[in-house]
Design an enzyme around this catalytic site. Sequence first.
Site, PDB file in Angstrom:
ATOM      1  CE  LYS A  87      -4.026  -1.755   2.520  1.00 57.58           C
ATOM      2  NZ  LYS A  87      -4.969  -1.595   1.382  1.00 57.58           N
ATOM      3  NE  ARG A  89     -11.077  -9.502  -2.586  1.00 52.61           N
ATOM      4  CZ  ARG A  89     -11.450  -8.582  -3.464  1.00 52.61           C
ATOM      5  NH1 ARG A  89     -11.631  -8.903  -4.737  1.00 52.61           N
ATOM      6  NH2 ARG A  89     -11.646  -7.338  -3.077  1.00 52.61           N
TER       7      ARG A  89
HETATM    8  N1  BES Z   1      -8.172  -3.622   4.048  1.00 51.97           N
HETATM    9  C1  BES Z   1      -8.261  -3.161   2.705  1.00 51.97           C
HETATM   10  C2  BES Z   1      -9.513  -2.326   2.455  1.00 51.97           C
HETATM   11  C3  BES Z   1      -9.618  -1.020   3.166  1.00 51.97           C
HETATM   12  C4  BES Z   1      -9.267   0.143   2.509  1.00 51.97           C
HETATM   13  C5  BES Z   1     -10.131  -0.935   4.437  1.00 51.97           C
HETATM   14  C6  BES Z   1      -9.408   1.361   3.148  1.00 51.97           C
HETATM   15  C7  BES Z   1     -10.251   0.277   5.080  1.00 51.97           C
HETATM   16  C8  BES Z   1      -9.887   1.422   4.428  1.00 51.97           C
HETATM   17  C9  BES Z   1      -8.304  -4.351   1.758  1.00 51.97           C
HETATM   18  O1  BES Z   1      -7.567  -5.462   2.143  1.00 51.97           O
HETATM   19  C10 BES Z   1      -7.750  -3.904   0.455  1.00 51.97           C
HETATM   20  O2  BES Z   1      -6.589  -3.582   0.404  1.00 51.97           O
HETATM   21  N2  BES Z   1      -8.576  -3.882  -0.572  1.00 51.97           N
HETATM   22  C11 BES Z   1      -8.165  -3.494  -1.868  1.00 51.97           C
HETATM   23  C12 BES Z   1      -8.836  -4.403  -2.856  1.00 51.97           C
HETATM   24  C13 BES Z   1      -8.321  -4.255  -4.260  1.00 51.97           C
HETATM   25  C14 BES Z   1      -6.875  -4.666  -4.319  1.00 51.97           C
HETATM   26  C15 BES Z   1      -9.165  -5.091  -5.169  1.00 51.97           C
HETATM   27  C16 BES Z   1      -8.587  -2.045  -2.091  1.00 51.97           C
HETATM   28  O3  BES Z   1      -9.636  -1.622  -1.624  1.00 51.97           O
HETATM   29  O4  BES Z   1      -7.819  -1.336  -2.734  1.00 51.97           O
HETATM   30 MN    MN Z   2      -5.556  -5.330   1.583  1.00 53.10          MN
END
Ligand code: BES
Ligand code: MN
Length: 505
Positions: free
Chosen positions: A283, A357
């Site tokens: 991230k 997921r």
């Molecule tokens: N934990 C994150 C989602 C999230 C984002 C929670 C912001 C709280 C605040 C999740 O694991 C994630 O990284 N999701 C990705 C999915 C994508 C790679 C399809 C996302 O939202 O970018």
């Molecule tokens: Mn994630």
Amino acid sequence: MQAKAVDTEVGKLRADALLLTLFQDEPLGTSAQLLDRALDGLLTSMVASGELNGKFPERRLVPTLGRAAAPRLMLLGLGRRDLLDGYRLRNALQFAVRDLRNFCRSLAVIVEPALAEVLAVPATGQAPQAPARAIAEGVGLGNYRLGELKAAEGKGAIEEMQLVGLGQGSDLAAALTAGVRLAEATNAARVLQWRPANRLTPADFIAEAELVAKQRHLSLRVVERPEMEKLGMGALLAVAQGSHQPPKLMVMRYRPRSADGSGRVLALLGKGITFDSGGISLKPNPGMAAMKSDMSGAAAVLQAMGVIARTEPHIEVLGLAPLTENMPGGGAVKPGDVVRAMNGTTIEINNTDAEGRLVLADALSYAVSQGATHLVDVATLTGAVSVALGHPVTAAMASSPELLAAVQAAAREAGERVWELPLYPEHDVALTCEIADIRNTSGTPAAGTINGAVFLRPFAAGRPFVHLDIAASSYHFEPLLMKVVPHGPTGVMTRTLAHLPFHLG
Ligand code: BES
Ligand code: MN
Ligand code: ZN
């Protein structure tokens, strides 16, 4: 907090503060008029000057200077009557209490007939219990403090609440007790959500679960890595392999003393990523610290189970949480790796940041293997859900309209908001994969939240399934909702899940 219903005249209520709510642009109610008279027309003059108009969430604190038994009166605007729902009510109350708790231990909440009327309708109809419970929840939620680890954090809280204006029966006492428990469970979830990842590892989370299990006589089993390997939980293990913290699968079980004979077993599953760095699909820096709360779903499930053990529904309830960190490193899963999930499905992990997921897939299979007939997961799954719905709403995606209706009824009772997103057959196409049965992301931003549900649904093995995405509703930023919800964690879905077993019948 203790809460009781009383029948005292408002001027004679003994408490550190009185709390009186007002609707926007409506004449003063009966109790307000009484207090206005006792205070020589103070409220009328505040209305006349525009200082008091009941806007949401206006807070005004006035001293009573010996004209009432309570030394101060807080006036709280609830906004327009037709816009008030259980969510707004609880938020306004917690907003008021966040101020009062610093100098008040006891609070008397005065319920005008107009408020009782409004609250009785959208709740479950069992007036006056539902309004009493809602108010106890709102006040109790106001006692949550963010600064668990701050030396100088205040400790003040409302410890005693009186409720005036809804009667006094034993039903009301039970409703107030229920409200206090639900608020305290929500606050306990909030504490876990905001605990830093170095202080809440998967093992630490299990220690918290052990406390709840012991206190509430729930059975708790922990699936450790060797057993995960034996069960073939390749998706959960893939996420965990980059971390130095061993993964854990929490499996809590509530068994009813007298079952209803329906054979239903409800499984509640919470995403328990104690820190989500994104893994090799790392991230960006800003906001990464907030990923300590990527276990908000697990916290809601754990605390809901604690409540369920006390409210004793007549069906079996499982509470599961796959717990791990998602970290980069030499041993971490790589984009493009293919793993085999517990149910045999092969998954191409084309983005290691779509880890929620993956861990939930194996938790769902495990729940099914344990006899779950109905499955509901709660997960901080996609950033996209904040684009779709914003922070005051949880997104729901369902394979079963009946189970979704039960979740929505439970959410209404809880004062939480759940809004459905669709799952059309065309959505399935996004995760089709050349090299494996399915891939974990589509690689495009389209329908990001829905894709999470598309991925998870098959792992429920055809049983009624609802996926709740709380990535937005699990926390709030300071400027949001005019500061009505404290900056930080909300404990969202704790109360909805606690009510859910009672809506399944
Ligand atoms: N934990 C994150 C989602 C999230 C984002 C929670 C912001 C709280 C605040 C999740 O694991 C994630 O990284 N999701 C990705 C999915 C994508 C790679 C399809 C996302 O939202 O970018
Ligand atoms: Mn994630
Ligand atoms: Zn995540």
